[in-house]
Design a protein around this motif. Sequence first.
Motif, mmCIF file in Angstrom:
data_model
loop_
_atom_site.group_PDB
_atom_site.id
_atom_site.type_symbol
_atom_site.label_atom_id
_atom_site.label_comp_id
_atom_site.label_asym_id
_atom_site.label_seq_id
_atom_site.Cartn_x
_atom_site.Cartn_y
_atom_site.Cartn_z
ATOM 1 N N GLU A 1 74.798 -44.558 12.275
ATOM 2 C CA GLU A 1 74.727 -45.607 11.258
ATOM 3 C C GLU A 1 73.275 -45.904 10.919
ATOM 4 N N PRO A 2 72.998 -46.254 9.684
ATOM 5 C CA PRO A 2 71.618 -46.564 9.325
ATOM 6 C C PRO A 2 71.139 -47.831 10.021
ATOM 7 N N VAL A 3 69.858 -47.879 10.303
ATOM 8 C CA VAL A 3 69.249 -49.022 10.959
ATOM 9 C C VAL A 3 68.513 -49.839 9.894
ATOM 10 N N ALA A 4 68.738 -51.132 9.921
ATOM 11 C CA ALA A 4 68.081 -52.006 8.948
ATOM 12 C C ALA A 4 66.591 -52.048 9.214
ATOM 13 N N THR A 5 65.795 -51.950 8.158
ATOM 14 C CA THR A 5 64.346 -52.069 8.301
ATOM 15 C C THR A 5 63.926 -53.459 7.904
#
Length: 76
Positions: free
Chosen positions: A71-75
């Motif tokens: 899953e993408p990681v929030a920046t």
Amino acid sequence: MRHVQVTEAKAAFSGLLAAVEAGETVAITRRGRVIARLVPDTPSLAADAFRPFWGMHEEIDLVAPDDRPPEPVATL
């Protein structure tokens, strides 16, 4: 595997990283002795660590998870 003295590695670090990125392993030496290795990263799934146990159904009660992309990681 290429062997490189520490002084040469310091002077040509970005070139060594490019070689490692291309799949080469580089040994860093000091006084003829290997003190470190630069190796390509080999990503693996956590499921790979448990794969040998999945054949032991009568001994261990494990269920193989579905292989999904991370899953993408929030920046920030």
